[in-house]
Design a protein around this motif. Structure first.
Motif, PDB file in Angstrom:
ATOM      1  N   PRO A   4       0.633  -1.371  -0.058  1.00 40.36           N
ATOM      2  CA  PRO A   4      -0.037  -0.140  -0.012  1.00 40.36           C
ATOM      3  C   PRO A   4       0.863   1.224  -0.391  1.00 40.36           C
ATOM      4  O   PRO A   4       1.885   1.323   0.530  1.00 40.36           O
ATOM      5  CB  PRO A   4      -0.728  -0.153   1.398  1.00 40.36           C
ATOM      6  CG  PRO A   4      -0.535  -1.559   1.934  1.00 40.36           C
ATOM      7  CD  PRO A   4       0.598  -1.889   1.146  1.00 40.36           C
ATOM      8  N   VAL A  39      -2.459   3.496   3.381  1.00 37.60           N
ATOM      9  CA  VAL A  39      -2.665   2.043   3.619  1.00 37.60           C
ATOM     10  C   VAL A  39      -3.349   1.600   4.829  1.00 37.60           C
ATOM     11  O   VAL A  39      -3.194   2.289   5.734  1.00 37.60           O
ATOM     12  CB  VAL A  39      -1.248   1.391   3.435  1.00 37.60           C
ATOM     13  CG1 VAL A  39      -1.253  -0.283   3.809  1.00 37.60           C
ATOM     14  CG2 VAL A  39      -0.344   1.817   2.438  1.00 37.60           C
ATOM     15  N   TRP A  43       1.164  -1.800   7.353  1.00 38.16           N
ATOM     16  CA  TRP A  43       2.042  -0.691   6.854  1.00 38.16           C
ATOM     17  C   TRP A  43       2.701   0.021   8.339  1.00 38.16           C
ATOM     18  O   TRP A  43       2.059  -0.014   9.070  1.00 38.16           O
ATOM     19  CB  TRP A  43       1.577   0.183   6.257  1.00 38.16           C
ATOM     20  CG  TRP A  43       2.210   1.327   5.326  1.00 38.16           C
ATOM     21  CD1 TRP A  43       2.267   2.806   5.573  1.00 38.16           C
ATOM     22  CD2 TRP A  43       3.141   0.902   4.342  1.00 38.16           C
ATOM     23  NE1 TRP A  43       3.105   3.292   4.809  1.00 38.16           N
ATOM     24  CE2 TRP A  43       3.690   2.133   3.952  1.00 38.16           C
ATOM     25  CE3 TRP A  43       3.324  -0.032   3.622  1.00 38.16           C
ATOM     26  CZ2 TRP A  43       4.700   2.469   2.925  1.00 38.16           C
ATOM     27  CZ3 TRP A  43       4.592   0.098   2.549  1.00 38.16           C
ATOM     28  CH2 TRP A  43       4.891   1.054   2.218  1.00 38.16           C
ATOM     29  N   LYS A 148      -5.151  -0.597  -0.353  1.00 40.65           N
ATOM     30  CA  LYS A 148      -4.525   0.953  -0.332  1.00 40.65           C
ATOM     31  C   LYS A 148      -5.300   1.796  -1.000  1.00 40.65           C
ATOM     32  O   LYS A 148      -5.961   1.382  -2.164  1.00 40.65           O
ATOM     33  CB  LYS A 148      -3.048   1.002  -0.775  1.00 40.65           C
ATOM     34  CG  LYS A 148      -2.864   0.424  -2.067  1.00 40.65           C
ATOM     35  CD  LYS A 148      -1.343   0.108  -2.495  1.00 40.65           C
ATOM     36  CE  LYS A 148      -1.101  -0.279  -4.014  1.00 40.65           C
ATOM     37  NZ  LYS A 148       0.347  -0.644  -4.345  1.00 40.65           N
TER      38      LYS A 148
END
Length: 645
Positions: A4, A39, A43, A148
């Motif tokens: 993402p 995201v 992440w 994302k």
């Protein structure tokens, strides 16, 4: 692997401007600005955060914060395949809800919050078009769901989006160089370590990234491996001061449609912000929502420092400077309904709302009185100062709500204490009354004050003041037993500066004693003595309201070919420049002065015309004596003294 994309925190410039800074073959390849990305899961940065600084000179200017593709486009990445117009939205679990929330907040709390869900198109939206008061604001973007959301942000000049840690989305559909952001290197950075970090490029086969330093010098940056961070360190030199532009280019060898990459900037290990954002909507992209809000005064002029707040997706309220009062609200364009002068509900689309508010207004009434005994005498024309402006009493001052100090002007012959601040409320009047306390004095002169038994002396009572307005008064004399007169012992009248009130009464004195003078209605008193038989003399007592008290007696006795004059001064407080007015008979000559009393050296007697001046006296009794040489007969030797300081 597709990861993402988080949003960028460097300064984004227009493609045409950045191309001029690139050298060689790369110069013609710069094609725009990378999109930012939020995201939902997996992440290292849970939210994207951008800073917008509003300087005092820019307060109230339209921010025009806009976002392209804030919603998650389900048609962007379908069944693992990229569709036409792909921007980078990717959902890794089917049938899962994905949401992104954009929140703008500042010193006063939330300004607006918009929550975007899922659809099948890329549009651009107006997040906040109005002006903001001076301060630092933060735009946070948070997403939920396994995927994302790629988007782009922009604000109107002179504003900018800044951040130190951000995510971008590099797509293989754009294999030209794209600008990540711009970092402004200032002279105070020289000699310090600057680190440019990137995370999760997935190796050098996926993309190349570099920085262009001032002068067009390109310096390649390392490409981070999958799930790793890599850092390039620079020790800043003087020739590197200026704009550093960071670029990335997806390589033909990439194996993924798009890649979320995080960039970070550190100076000596501490985050430093770069400028990010800026986009041009693709041709044909429609504006999904625009809200224009005017906050004006009743004359239609914009209110400085005013703005508005969005509550959810459909409620707008004005933000007014302190004290402003909402008057009305109007839905100029669009659909919705008026809830109140301070709230409008609208339907998404093209909407224009106008709020009208009036500035706070109130009044402060200021008057003045002279306190004289039990009387309160109104005073007009007396100066006073409020909020840096000068007025005269009685005065009405228009003011915004608040507490205001009133500074009185001086009035001769009076004292005052600073009044309490006046409170002004919207639509009402506060009041402050300045109170001046009048200072008056009364004296009583007995002349002569030494006489043969049952001889006649004259008592003169005087009321004085420096106060400019006429004051009512009544002077009275109280005689002790053995003192008689056929004249009235009181007189009513008025007195003011330059206009004393006097009472003169001849009195037959058959025994030594004191008379008293009284000034009503302030009950100010003083006394005067007379002694039966001494060769001659006179005395005076001076009593000043709020000041000191002093009495003076004068005795003249025959001595050889002349006379000895003795002045006896009694004071109850330290006084300076005491002036004993002691006129000489015609043709008389005064001999050297002699002084006795407390710290007599400090008295430093000197003769000034008809007066003897004592520089400083302390509480106690002073005796000033001198010889008087004259050929005047005895009944003309005794002159009446006076006393002042």
């Amino acid at each position: 692997m597709p990861t993402p994309l988080h949003r960028v925190s460097s300064l984004l410039l227009a493609a045409a401007g950045t191309a001029a800074l690139l050298g060689g073959a790369a110069q013609a390849q710069v094609s725009g600005v990378l999109p930012l990305v939020s995201v939902g899961q997996k992440w290292p940065q849970a939210q994207e955060s951008y800073t917008i600084r509003v300087l005092p000179q820019d307060a109230g200017k339209p921010l025009n914060l806009e976002v392209y593709s804030p919603t998650f486009n389900l048609a962007d990445y379908v069944d693992g395949r990229r569709s036409a117009g792909y921007f980078g939205d990717e959902l890794y679990k089917k049938n899962e809800v994905f949401e992104s929330t954009f929140t703008l907040s500042g010193p006063g709390g939330p300004v607006t919050e918009r929550r975007y869900g899922m659809n099948r198109e890329h549009t651009w939206d107006s997040l906040f078009a109005g002006g903001l008061s001076a301060g630092t604001y933060t735009l946070k973007v948070v997403s939920s769901g396994d995927g994302k959301n790629s988007f782009a942000l922009r604000v109107a000049a002179p504003f900018a989006l800044e951040t130190s840690d951000f995510s971008v989305n590099a797509r293989n559909s754009e294999q030209n160089a794209l600008q990540v952001g711009t970092l402004n290197v200032t002279p105070d950075w020289v000699g310090r370590a600057l680190d440019i970090q990137n995370y999760d490029i997935d190796g050098p086969q996926e993309a190349e990234t570099w920085v262009v330093q001032p002068g067009g010098k390109r310096v390649n940056l390392q490409a981070s491996e999958n799930g790793k961070t890599v850092s390039d360190r620079f020790v800043v030199t003087p020739d590197q001061v200026g704009a550093w532009q960071v670029f990335i280019r997806v390589l033909p060898s990439t194996k993924q449609y798009s890649n979320a990459i995080r960039y970070s900037f550190r100076l000596q290990g501490q985050p430093v912000r770069a400028l990010v954002g800026g986009f041009t909507p693709p041709p044909g992209a429609r504006l999904a929502n625009q809200l224009l809000v005017e906050v004006v005064d009743p004359q239609g002029q914009p209110i400085p420092g005013a703005s508005y707040t969005l509550v959810g997706d459909s409620v707008v309220r004005p933000q007014l400077p302190p004290g402003y009062v909402p008057v009305s609200s109007t839905l100029v364009q669009g659909s919705g309904n008026i809830v109140s002068p301070a709230e409008v509900r609208f339907q998404t689309g093209f909407t224009k709302v106008r709020f009208v508010a009036r500035p706070p207004s109130g009044r402060l009434l200021v008057d003045a009185v002279a306190i004289y005994g039990t009387q309160r005498i109104p005073l007009s024309g007396t100066p006073f100062e409020v909020a840096g402006r000068t007025f005269t009493t009685p005065g009405t001052v228009p003011l915004a709500p608040g507490d205001y100090s009133v500074k009185p002007g001086p009035v001769p012959g009076s004292t005052f204490s600073p009044p309490l601040p006046g409170r002004v409320s919207d639509g009402s009047a506060g009041r402050v009354t300045i109170e001046y306390r009048v200072r008056a004095e009364v004296t009583l002169v007995t002349a002569p004050d030494v006489l043969n038994a049952c001889d006649v002396t004259q008592l003169t009572a005087t009321a004085k003041t420096d106060f400019p307005q006429r004051l009512p008064g009544r002077l009275k004399l109280v005689l002790p037993s053995g003192w008689t007169t056929d004249y009235p012992l009181e007189v009513p009248g008025e007195f003011s500066a330059g206009l004393p009130l006097r009472l003169k009464v001849p009195v037959r004195v058959c025994r030594s004693d004191d008379a008293e003078a009284i000034l009503d209605p302030v009950d100010l008193r003083t006394s005067g003595a007379a002694r039966v038989r001494s060769p001659g003399g006179s005395n005076i007592t001076r009593n000043v309201q709020g000041g000191g008290r002093a009495s003076l007696s004068k005795v003249v006795e025959a001595a050889g070919s002349g006379y000895t004059v003795t002045l006896r001064l009694a004071v109850d407080s330290a006084l300076e420049n005491v002036r004993i007015k002691d006129p000489l008979p015609a043709g008389a000559v005064r001999g050297p002065l002699e002084v006795q009393g407390p710290a007599a050296g400090g008295a430093a007697p000197r003769v000034d015309g008809e007066s003897i001046v004592l520089a400083r006296v302390l509480p106690g009794t002073y005796v000033v004596s001198y010889t008087l040489t004259t050929d005047q007969p005895a009944d003309r030797v005794v002159t009446v003294p006076d006393l002042d300081w």
